[in-house]
Design a protein around this motif. Structure first.
Motif, PDB file in Angstrom:
ATOM      1  N   PRO A  26       0.840  -1.192   0.000  1.00  0.00           N
ATOM      2  CA  PRO A  26       0.000   0.000   0.000  1.00  0.00           C
ATOM      3  C   PRO A  26       0.882   1.252   0.000  1.00  0.00           C
ATOM      4  CG  PRO A  26      -0.698  -1.548   1.696  1.00  0.00           C
ATOM      5  CD  PRO A  26       0.620  -2.038   1.183  1.00  0.00           C
ATOM      6  N   LEU A  27       0.511   2.220  -0.797  1.00  0.00           N
ATOM      7  CA  LEU A  27       1.268   3.458  -0.931  1.00  0.00           C
ATOM      8  C   LEU A  27       0.587   4.573  -0.159  1.00  0.00           C
ATOM      9  CD1 LEU A  27       3.324   5.398  -2.318  1.00  0.00           C
ATOM     10  CD2 LEU A  27       1.709   5.516  -4.239  1.00  0.00           C
ATOM     11  N   VAL A  28       1.381   5.314   0.621  1.00  0.00           N
ATOM     12  CA  VAL A  28       0.866   6.464   1.357  1.00  0.00           C
ATOM     13  C   VAL A  28       1.768   7.669   1.073  1.00  0.00           C
ATOM     14  CG1 VAL A  28       0.214   7.397   3.605  1.00  0.00           C
ATOM     15  CG2 VAL A  28       0.060   4.923   3.191  1.00  0.00           C
ATOM     16  N   VAL A  29       1.150   8.787   0.721  1.00  0.00           N
ATOM     17  CA  VAL A  29       1.893  10.022   0.465  1.00  0.00           C
ATOM     18  C   VAL A  29       1.891  10.872   1.730  1.00  0.00           C
ATOM     19  CG1 VAL A  29       1.948  12.157  -0.869  1.00  0.00           C
ATOM     20  CG2 VAL A  29       1.398   9.988  -1.999  1.00  0.00           C
ATOM     21  N   PHE A  30       3.066  11.399   2.081  1.00  0.00           N
ATOM     22  CA  PHE A  30       3.212  12.246   3.261  1.00  0.00           C
ATOM     23  C   PHE A  30       3.808  13.597   2.876  1.00  0.00           C
ATOM     24  CE2 PHE A  30       3.467   7.957   5.071  1.00  0.00           C
ATOM     25  CZ  PHE A  30       2.656   8.058   6.192  1.00  0.00           C
ATOM     26  N   ALA A  31       3.341  14.637   3.542  1.00  0.00           N
ATOM     27  CA  ALA A  31       4.019  15.932   3.537  1.00  0.00           C
ATOM     28  C   ALA A  31       4.301  16.265   4.995  1.00  0.00           C
ATOM     29  CB  ALA A  31       3.162  17.010   2.896  1.00  0.00           C
ATOM     30  N   PRO A  55       5.996   4.471   2.007  1.00  0.00           N
ATOM     31  CA  PRO A  55       5.772   5.905   2.164  1.00  0.00           C
ATOM     32  C   PRO A  55       6.427   6.694   1.038  1.00  0.00           C
ATOM     33  CG  PRO A  55       7.580   5.223   3.574  1.00  0.00           C
ATOM     34  CD  PRO A  55       7.129   3.991   2.816  1.00  0.00           C
ATOM     35  N   PHE A  56       5.700   7.644   0.472  1.00  0.00           N
ATOM     36  CA  PHE A  56       6.247   8.584  -0.505  1.00  0.00           C
ATOM     37  C   PHE A  56       6.166   9.972   0.121  1.00  0.00           C
ATOM     38  CE2 PHE A  56       6.009   6.694  -5.057  1.00  0.00           C
ATOM     39  CZ  PHE A  56       6.637   5.544  -4.617  1.00  0.00           C
ATOM     40  N   GLY A  82      -1.673   8.695  -7.728  1.00  0.00           N
ATOM     41  CA  GLY A  82      -2.867   8.095  -8.297  1.00  0.00           C
ATOM     42  C   GLY A  82      -3.290   6.810  -7.606  1.00  0.00           C
ATOM     43  N   ALA A  83      -2.307   6.011  -7.182  1.00  0.00           N
ATOM     44  CA  ALA A  83      -2.602   4.721  -6.547  1.00  0.00           C
ATOM     45  C   ALA A  83      -2.489   4.781  -5.029  1.00  0.00           C
ATOM     46  CB  ALA A  83      -1.647   3.647  -7.082  1.00  0.00           C
ATOM     47  N   ALA A  84      -2.298   5.974  -4.485  1.00  0.00           N
ATOM     48  CA  ALA A  84      -2.098   6.107  -3.042  1.00  0.00           C
ATOM     49  C   ALA A  84      -3.377   5.802  -2.271  1.00  0.00           C
ATOM     50  CB  ALA A  84      -1.613   7.511  -2.703  1.00  0.00           C
ATOM     51  N   GLU A  85      -3.219   5.128  -1.134  1.00  0.00           N
ATOM     52  CA  GLU A  85      -4.355   4.860  -0.254  1.00  0.00           C
ATOM     53  C   GLU A  85      -4.774   6.100   0.502  1.00  0.00           C
ATOM     54  OE1 GLU A  85      -5.835   2.101  -0.337  1.00  0.00           O
ATOM     55  OE2 GLU A  85      -4.395   0.634  -1.112  1.00  0.00           O
ATOM     56  N   GLY A  86      -3.821   6.986   0.749  1.00  0.00           N
ATOM     57  CA  GLY A  86      -4.124   8.204   1.481  1.00  0.00           C
ATOM     58  C   GLY A  86      -2.997   9.201   1.372  1.00  0.00           C
ATOM     59  N   ALA A  87      -3.302  10.447   1.738  1.00  0.00           N
ATOM     60  CA  ALA A  87      -2.307  11.524   1.753  1.00  0.00           C
ATOM     61  C   ALA A  87      -2.376  12.196   3.114  1.00  0.00           C
ATOM     62  CB  ALA A  87      -2.595  12.526   0.637  1.00  0.00           C
TER      63      ALA A  87
END
Length: 224
Positions: A26-31, A55-56, A82-87
């Protein structure tokens, strides 16, 4: 806010992740606001989830404002999400109260958008891994308080590596946050409380996302 078993901040308790094949992480984007948050998230992914979550990170500079975090996570999601589960935006309150409206607009744009904010700083969350409560109410003194509790007799430094033993004490910290919230007035949140952290919601959301998640329970007798 984050999907929480306690539903403490119901504004974020919207929707569930989309099911995906077990063969992919699962991909999750973080800032994140700074190096400390980035190092902590990486340690959490490694030691709690066995690197089963990817984590991205958006390209944010150290001590990024909430405005910058929103802008950069939008850019990262457009490019790679696009394929991230959440940001997730992860930051401290700092001087960000004036940017709350921009944050709320971003949260309303998608069920995948979430935020974990700590006050006065993420080190407050770290302290609760070691102590029932934190005495300090400002960031500078919280860091000093954490330094006295840091593992291995070493001094705590922002952005330094997070030891596995801290991650292993996550359940203690979660329970202490819940206990603290029970003592606050109705309607308390990160913007009007002397101490607050949304990090339990982030952890519980990641627990749900973990492909090999198992029930993580804590015997109350283990928490002092």
């Amino acid at each position: 806010m984050a999907k929480s078993k306690d539903h403490v901040r119901s504004g974020q308790n919207r929707g569930r992740r989309v099911s995906r094949g077990r063969s992919l992480k699962p991909l999750v984007v973080f800032a994140v606001e700074g190096a400390t948050e980035r190092v902590y998230i990486n340690a959490l992914i490694t030691h709690r989830y066995g690197n089963r979550i990817a984590p991205f990170f958006a390209e944010t500079r150290d001590k990024s404002s909430l405005t910058n975090l929103v802008s950069e996570i939008e850019r990262k999601m457009q490019r790679d999400g696009g394929a991230a589960e959440g940001a997730w935006i992860v930051c401290d309150t700092d001087a960000n109260a004036c940017h709350r409206e921009q944050l709320e607009k971003w949260l309303l744009q998608s069920e995948r958008h979430r935020v974990a904010i700590s006050h006065p700083c993420i080190e407050y969350w770290f302290v609760l891994h070691f102590k029932v409560t934190a005495r300090s109410l400002d960031a500078q003194h919280v860091v000093k308080e954490l330094d006295k509790e840091w593992l291995g007799g070493k001094s705590y430094k922002k952005g330094a590596s997070i030891p596995p033993d801290l991650i292993n004490a996550t359940e203690n910290a979660i329970k202490r946050v819940r206990t603290r919230r029970q003592s606050l007035d109705s309607g308390a949140d990160v913007w009007n409380s002397p101490q607050w952290t949304d990090m339990p919601e982030l952890v519980e959301w990641l627990d749900d996302l973990d492909p090999q998640s198992s029930a993580r329970t804590l015997d109350s007798g283990n928490v002092s």
